[in-house]
Design a protein around this motif. Structure first.
Motif, PDB file in Angstrom:
ATOM      1  N   GLY A 285       0.767  -1.240   0.000  1.00 26.93           N
ATOM      2  CA  GLY A 285       0.000   0.000   0.000  1.00 26.93           C
ATOM      3  C   GLY A 285       0.794   1.284   0.000  1.00 26.93           C
ATOM      4  O   GLY A 285       0.205   2.375  -0.011  1.00 26.93           O
ATOM      5  N   ALA A 286       2.135   1.203   0.035  1.00 21.67           N
ATOM      6  CA  ALA A 286       2.929   2.436  -0.036  1.00 21.67           C
ATOM      7  C   ALA A 286       2.604   3.170  -1.331  1.00 21.67           C
ATOM      8  O   ALA A 286       2.408   2.556  -2.376  1.00 21.67           O
ATOM      9  N   ASP A 287       2.538   4.499  -1.254  1.00 17.85           N
ATOM     10  CA  ASP A 287       2.185   5.299  -2.417  1.00 17.85           C
ATOM     11  C   ASP A 287       3.415   5.803  -3.167  1.00 17.85           C
ATOM     12  O   ASP A 287       3.292   6.525  -4.161  1.00 17.85           O
ATOM     13  N   GLY A 288       4.598   5.422  -2.672  1.00 13.49           N
ATOM     14  CA  GLY A 288       5.822   5.830  -3.340  1.00 13.49           C
ATOM     15  C   GLY A 288       7.040   5.436  -2.536  1.00 13.49           C
ATOM     16  O   GLY A 288       6.929   4.941  -1.406  1.00 13.49           O
ATOM     17  N   PHE A 289       8.204   5.648  -3.146  1.00 20.56           N
ATOM     18  CA  PHE A 289       9.477   5.318  -2.496  1.00 20.56           C
ATOM     19  C   PHE A 289      10.517   6.329  -2.950  1.00 20.56           C
ATOM     20  O   PHE A 289      10.622   6.636  -4.141  1.00 20.56           O
ATOM     21  N   VAL A 290      11.271   6.846  -1.980  1.00 20.24           N
ATOM     22  CA  VAL A 290      12.385   7.743  -2.296  1.00 20.24           C
ATOM     23  C   VAL A 290      13.616   7.239  -1.544  1.00 20.24           C
ATOM     24  O   VAL A 290      13.590   7.110  -0.312  1.00 20.24           O
ATOM     25  N   ALA A 291      14.661   6.913  -2.283  1.00 21.01           N
ATOM     26  CA  ALA A 291      15.893   6.436  -1.652  1.00 21.01           C
ATOM     27  C   ALA A 291      16.543   7.572  -0.866  1.00 21.01           C
ATOM     28  O   ALA A 291      16.579   8.721  -1.322  1.00 21.01           O
ATOM     29  N   LYS A 292      17.068   7.237   0.311  1.00 18.28           N
ATOM     30  CA  LYS A 292      17.721   8.253   1.140  1.00 18.28           C
ATOM     31  C   LYS A 292      18.982   8.812   0.475  1.00 18.28           C
ATOM     32  O   LYS A 292      19.451   9.874   0.853  1.00 18.28           O
ATOM     33  N   THR A 293      19.495   8.092  -0.492  1.00 20.17           N
ATOM     34  CA  THR A 293      20.700   8.554  -1.190  1.00 20.17           C
ATOM     35  C   THR A 293      20.384   9.602  -2.260  1.00 20.17           C
ATOM     36  O   THR A 293      21.287  10.120  -2.902  1.00 20.17           O
ATOM     37  N   SER A 294      19.094   9.907  -2.457  1.00 26.30           N
ATOM     38  CA  SER A 294      18.708  10.891  -3.483  1.00 26.30           C
ATOM     39  C   SER A 294      19.244  12.275  -3.136  1.00 26.30           C
ATOM     40  O   SER A 294      19.408  12.616  -1.966  1.00 26.30           O
ATOM     41  N   SER A 295      19.493  13.065  -4.168  1.00 27.36           N
ATOM     42  CA  SER A 295      19.989  14.432  -3.953  1.00 27.36           C
ATOM     43  C   SER A 295      18.879  15.320  -3.405  1.00 27.36           C
ATOM     44  O   SER A 295      17.689  14.996  -3.485  1.00 27.36           O
ATOM     45  N   ARG A 296      19.292  16.466  -2.857  1.00 27.13           N
ATOM     46  CA  ARG A 296      18.354  17.439  -2.306  1.00 27.13           C
ATOM     47  C   ARG A 296      17.337  17.861  -3.358  1.00 27.13           C
ATOM     48  O   ARG A 296      16.128  17.890  -3.117  1.00 27.13           O
ATOM     49  N   ALA A 297      17.817  18.191  -4.558  1.00 24.27           N
ATOM     50  CA  ALA A 297      16.930  18.663  -5.630  1.00 24.27           C
ATOM     51  C   ALA A 297      15.919  17.591  -6.032  1.00 24.27           C
ATOM     52  O   ALA A 297      14.737  17.877  -6.249  1.00 24.27           O
ATOM     53  N   VAL A 298      16.386  16.346  -6.092  1.00 24.32           N
ATOM     54  CA  VAL A 298      15.498  15.231  -6.474  1.00 24.32           C
ATOM     55  C   VAL A 298      14.419  15.033  -5.413  1.00 24.32           C
ATOM     56  O   VAL A 298      13.238  14.827  -5.729  1.00 24.32           O
ATOM     57  N   MET A 299      14.815  15.108  -4.145  1.00 23.08           N
ATOM     58  CA  MET A 299      13.833  14.933  -3.067  1.00 23.08           C
ATOM     59  C   MET A 299      12.780  16.038  -3.083  1.00 23.08           C
ATOM     60  O   MET A 299      11.592  15.772  -2.906  1.00 23.08           O
ATOM     61  N   ILE A 300      13.211  17.267  -3.297  1.00 21.99           N
ATOM     62  CA  ILE A 300      12.266  18.393  -3.340  1.00 21.99           C
ATOM     63  C   ILE A 300      11.260  18.183  -4.475  1.00 21.99           C
ATOM     64  O   ILE A 300      10.048  18.330  -4.287  1.00 21.99           O
TER      65      ILE A 300
END
Length: 201
Positions: free
Chosen positions: A99-114
């Motif tokens: 049921g997760a609606d998404g996934f973001v790796a903690k290694t992602s850059s600041r710009a990618v996370m934003i």
């Protein structure tokens, strides 16, 4: 209307970083925080109008994906995105199935996370992984269940009993797992499956 985002993360430094990223991506947001699973449940009870949960699955009070399962069972309509170092194709697929609606790796850059947080609040499903999907092994839910039983060290007869299937079917599943993981024995399969994120202890 002010957005409310709950960050569930046990490392204070990373929690602070995520809060800053959320505020940069979504100015004016009210950011709630929890450092363990019990606190997370309390925050959601206090703030039933929460708009988004950012969850690190490895937090005190949960094992494996149990925390994700529980949160989605109790709040099925609440958007929940896993932000984690557990960045394996297999793990991400299991998270989405639960049921997760998404996934973001903690290694992602600041710009990618934003960008990811903005897209999530626009209703998009966001999956940002550092892994190469070409290396992924795809398993059915039954094969994953068999794998989890193998990890407990159970013999085929006991696995058959646990999964309510015939011993011959278990033998088929085990043979298929040996082939898919390119392993010679059950122990190697379990070790490789752990490394690739199919089994989350």
């Amino acid at each position: 209307m002010t957005l409310k985002v709950l960050i569930i993360e046990d490392h204070e430094l990373y929690r602070d970083g995520l809060r800053l990223l959320v505020l940069e991506a979504l100015p004016g947001t009210t950011v709630l925080e929890a450092g363990d699973f019990a606190s997370a449940r309390s925050r959601l009870a206090e703030h039933p109008d929460t708009d988004l949960v950012l969850l690190d699955i490895h937090i005190p009070g949960t094992v494996g994906l149990d925390g994700l399962k529980t949160l989605k069972a109790n709040h099925p309509a609440l958007p929940l995105v896993v932000v984690s170092t557990v960045d394996h194709h297999a793990s991400i697929q299991q998270m989405l199935q639960l049921g997760a609606d998404g996934f973001v790796a903690k290694t992602s850059s600041r710009a990618v996370m934003i960008q990811a947080f903005q897209a999530i609040m626009d209703g998009e499903e966001v999956i940002i992984s550092g892994q190469d999907p070409a290396e992924a092994i795809s398993l059915s839910p039954r094969q994953i269940a068999t794998l989890e039983q193998l990890a407990l060290g159970l013999p085929n007869k006991e696995i058959a009993s646990q999964l309510n299937i015939a011993p011959a079917t278990v033998r088929e599943y085990v043979s298929d797992l040996l082939m898919r993981f390119e392993c010679d024995n059950r122990t190697q399969v379990v070790l490789k499956a752990r490394r690739l994120g199919f089994i989350l202890d």
